[in-house]
Design a protein around this motif. Sequence first.
Motif, PDB file in Angstrom:
ATOM      1  N   GLN A 207      -9.900 117.116  79.176  1.00  0.00           N
ATOM      2  CA  GLN A 207      -8.622 116.633  79.766  1.00  0.00           C
ATOM      3  C   GLN A 207      -7.827 117.693  80.676  1.00  0.00           C
ATOM      4  N   SER A 208      -6.865 117.287  81.395  1.00  0.00           N
ATOM      5  CA  SER A 208      -6.066 118.198  81.870  1.00  0.00           C
ATOM      6  C   SER A 208      -4.639 118.052  81.080  1.00  0.00           C
ATOM      7  N   ASP A 209      -3.580 118.474  81.693  1.00  0.00           N
ATOM      8  CA  ASP A 209      -2.188 118.475  80.883  1.00  0.00           C
ATOM      9  C   ASP A 209      -1.749 116.992  80.802  1.00  0.00           C
ATOM     10  N   GLY A 210      -1.973 115.856  81.599  1.00  0.00           N
ATOM     11  CA  GLY A 210      -1.488 114.472  81.277  1.00  0.00           C
ATOM     12  C   GLY A 210      -2.548 113.527  81.813  1.00  0.00           C
ATOM     13  N   LEU A 211      -2.471 112.327  81.460  1.00  0.00           N
ATOM     14  CA  LEU A 211      -3.440 111.361  81.838  1.00  0.00           C
ATOM     15  C   LEU A 211      -2.730 110.012  82.141  1.00  0.00           C
ATOM     16  N   ALA A 212      -3.009 109.513  83.250  1.00  0.00           N
ATOM     17  CA  ALA A 212      -2.482 108.146  83.790  1.00  0.00           C
ATOM     18  C   ALA A 212      -3.617 107.152  83.993  1.00  0.00           C
ATOM     19  N   VAL A 213      -3.145 105.993  83.433  1.00  0.00           N
ATOM     20  CA  VAL A 213      -4.124 104.978  83.525  1.00  0.00           C
ATOM     21  C   VAL A 213      -3.455 103.792  84.046  1.00  0.00           C
ATOM     22  N   PHE A 214      -4.141 103.088  85.030  1.00  0.00           N
ATOM     23  CA  PHE A 214      -3.605 102.010  85.681  1.00  0.00           C
ATOM     24  C   PHE A 214      -4.656 100.875  85.467  1.00  0.00           C
ATOM     25  N   ILE A 215      -3.995  99.440  84.974  1.00  0.00           N
ATOM     26  CA  ILE A 215      -4.720  98.478  84.793  1.00  0.00           C
ATOM     27  C   ILE A 215      -4.134  97.071  85.513  1.00  0.00           C
ATOM     28  N   SER A 216      -4.977  96.340  86.092  1.00  0.00           N
ATOM     29  CA  SER A 216      -4.462  95.341  86.914  1.00  0.00           C
ATOM     30  C   SER A 216      -5.532  94.345  87.013  1.00  0.00           C
ATOM     31  N   GLY A 217      -5.589  93.047  87.663  1.00  0.00           N
ATOM     32  CA  GLY A 217      -6.650  92.244  87.982  1.00  0.00           C
ATOM     33  C   GLY A 217      -7.459  92.697  88.762  1.00  0.00           C
ATOM     34  N   GLU A 218      -7.072  93.706  89.544  1.00  0.00           N
ATOM     35  CA  GLU A 218      -8.111  93.963  90.802  1.00  0.00           C
ATOM     36  C   GLU A 218      -8.990  95.096  90.302  1.00  0.00           C
ATOM     37  N   GLY A 219      -8.600  95.733  89.039  1.00  0.00           N
ATOM     38  CA  GLY A 219      -9.623  96.738  88.552  1.00  0.00           C
ATOM     39  C   GLY A 219      -8.694  97.781  87.556  1.00  0.00           C
ATOM     40  N   PHE A 220      -9.539  98.855  87.239  1.00  0.00           N
ATOM     41  CA  PHE A 220      -8.949  99.884  86.202  1.00  0.00           C
ATOM     42  C   PHE A 220      -9.185 101.390  86.679  1.00  0.00           C
ATOM     43  N   SER A 221      -8.322 102.137  86.610  1.00  0.00           N
ATOM     44  CA  SER A 221      -8.563 103.484  86.855  1.00  0.00           C
ATOM     45  C   SER A 221      -7.860 104.527  86.066  1.00  0.00           C
ATOM     46  N   TYR A 222      -8.182 105.541  85.882  1.00  0.00           N
ATOM     47  CA  TYR A 222      -7.698 106.922  85.239  1.00  0.00           C
ATOM     48  C   TYR A 222      -7.775 107.991  85.909  1.00  0.00           C
ATOM     49  N   HIS A 223      -6.884 108.761  85.626  1.00  0.00           N
ATOM     50  CA  HIS A 223      -6.597 110.189  86.336  1.00  0.00           C
ATOM     51  C   HIS A 223      -6.096 111.306  85.621  1.00  0.00           C
ATOM     52  N   ARG A 224      -6.842 112.251  85.539  1.00  0.00           N
ATOM     53  CA  ARG A 224      -6.235 113.358  84.787  1.00  0.00           C
ATOM     54  C   ARG A 224      -5.410 114.344  85.819  1.00  0.00           C
ATOM     55  N   CYS A 225      -4.156 114.582  85.259  1.00  0.00           N
ATOM     56  CA  CYS A 225      -3.157 115.249  86.169  1.00  0.00           C
ATOM     57  C   CYS A 225      -2.805 116.410  85.635  1.00  0.00           C
ATOM     58  N   PRO A 226      -2.248 117.435  86.504  1.00  0.00           N
ATOM     59  CA  PRO A 226      -1.689 118.636  85.913  1.00  0.00           C
ATOM     60  C   PRO A 226      -0.205 118.775  85.877  1.00  0.00           C
ATOM     61  N   LEU A 227       0.133 117.463  85.007  1.00  0.00           N
ATOM     62  CA  LEU A 227       1.598 117.401  84.652  1.00  0.00           C
ATOM     63  C   LEU A 227       1.853 116.830  83.287  1.00  0.00           C
ATOM     64  N   LYS A 228       2.534 117.368  82.593  1.00  0.00           N
ATOM     65  CA  LYS A 228       2.958 116.965  81.089  1.00  0.00           C
ATOM     66  C   LYS A 228       3.857 115.706  81.333  1.00  0.00           C
ATOM     67  N   PHE A 229       3.015 114.631  81.102  1.00  0.00           N
ATOM     68  CA  PHE A 229       3.892 113.049  81.126  1.00  0.00           C
ATOM     69  C   PHE A 229       4.566 113.055  79.532  1.00  0.00           C
ATOM     70  N   GLU A 230       5.693 112.303  79.625  1.00  0.00           N
ATOM     71  CA  GLU A 230       6.135 111.756  78.479  1.00  0.00           C
ATOM     72  C   GLU A 230       5.517 110.365  78.198  1.00  0.00           C
ATOM     73  N   PRO A 231       5.173 110.089  76.762  1.00  0.00           N
ATOM     74  CA  PRO A 231       4.067 109.033  76.483  1.00  0.00           C
ATOM     75  C   PRO A 231       5.066 107.567  77.040  1.00  0.00           C
ATOM     76  N   LEU A 232       4.326 106.978  77.669  1.00  0.00           N
ATOM     77  CA  LEU A 232       4.869 105.727  78.276  1.00  0.00           C
ATOM     78  C   LEU A 232       3.978 104.634  78.669  1.00  0.00           C
ATOM     79  N   ALA A 233       4.356 103.287  78.423  1.00  0.00           N
ATOM     80  CA  ALA A 233       3.556 102.223  78.678  1.00  0.00           C
ATOM     81  C   ALA A 233       4.453 101.178  79.587  1.00  0.00           C
ATOM     82  N   VAL A 234       4.345 100.736  80.787  1.00  0.00           N
ATOM     83  CA  VAL A 234       4.895  99.847  81.408  1.00  0.00           C
ATOM     84  C   VAL A 234       4.254  98.736  81.944  1.00  0.00           C
ATOM     85  N   THR A 235       4.506  97.504  81.802  1.00  0.00           N
ATOM     86  CA  THR A 235       3.873  96.307  82.651  1.00  0.00           C
ATOM     87  C   THR A 235       4.892  95.762  83.276  1.00  0.00           C
ATOM     88  N   GLY A 236       4.634  95.487  84.434  1.00  0.00           N
ATOM     89  CA  GLY A 236       5.404  94.479  85.443  1.00  0.00           C
ATOM     90  C   GLY A 236       4.843  94.070  86.798  1.00  0.00           C
TER      91      GLY A 236
END
Length: 294
Positions: free
Chosen positions: A82-111
């Motif tokens: 892993q890197s400093d942060g993980l970003a995950v994106f989920i939708s009907g068109e697919g799923f992707s994840y990215h390791r990022c050099p950023l310290k994220f706050e824990p967050l889950a948002v659906t919209g």
Amino acid sequence: MNILTRDNIKQLVEREKGICSSIYLPTFRAGNNIDQNKIAFKNLLRKTEKDLKEAGLRRDRIASLLDQPGQLMVNPSFWKNQSDGLAVFISGEGFSYHRCPLKFEPLAVTGSRFHLKPLLPMLSNDGRFYLLALTLGGLQLFQGTHYSVSELKLEQVPQSLQETMKYDDPERQIQYHSGVSSPGGKTKYKPTFHGQGVAGDRDRKQSLQFFQQVDRGIHALLGGESSPLVLAGPDHLLPLYRKVNSYPHLIDQAITGNPGDRSMEELHGEAWELVRPLFARKQEEAGEAYRAFA
């Protein structure tokens, strides 16, 4: 390493409206804290499942959307890289994840669109740069921001001149050793070259062939990127790499000397000092353009 590029962000922004779930969490790179990565992700995945239910999706549809993200839970090697942060994106068109050099706050948002605000620092003028630490005995590529740095994996690229020559000239003697961690736990750049140098046309040709393969790997990974690339390496190698470089944003300044004499943190600090004026200039140009428009 699934790095996040501007093209990736553009695709996320331009996605047609629909159910979109975005998950962000800080991640640990190593040590006993690795298990916390999985626990944090599991909790955020549960929050996403709850949000999808409240959005009115059927149970089978939710299961389909969360199947691939859920498979990450049973992949131990994933959480060890892993890197400093993980970003995950989920939708009907697919799923992707990215390791990022950023310290994220824990967050889950659906919209109706992906939540991308946590990624803005990667697009700002405090943004991203790359660092290639280079010797004939080995290489490392890093992705950095002002505040963090992480190593990237160059796929299908020989990791040393010896590997390049393995089948070409088996009798040639090239010696190198792997570096070790310095006192205090700082990770040194691992391989250090101790061969015959780059004297003579033959050595120069073989070195150029090695660097050409490295350049192809850089181009495949960073194609479409506009972030600056910094070189670190001995004085006699830097001109050879520049000769074959095809990445248009390689900067003129470089970190000279054996990268093995510095920790990753020291290389990051020196690289940031080289790219900081570039970001400051872009910020000033953006400010002038805004004032002219206003």
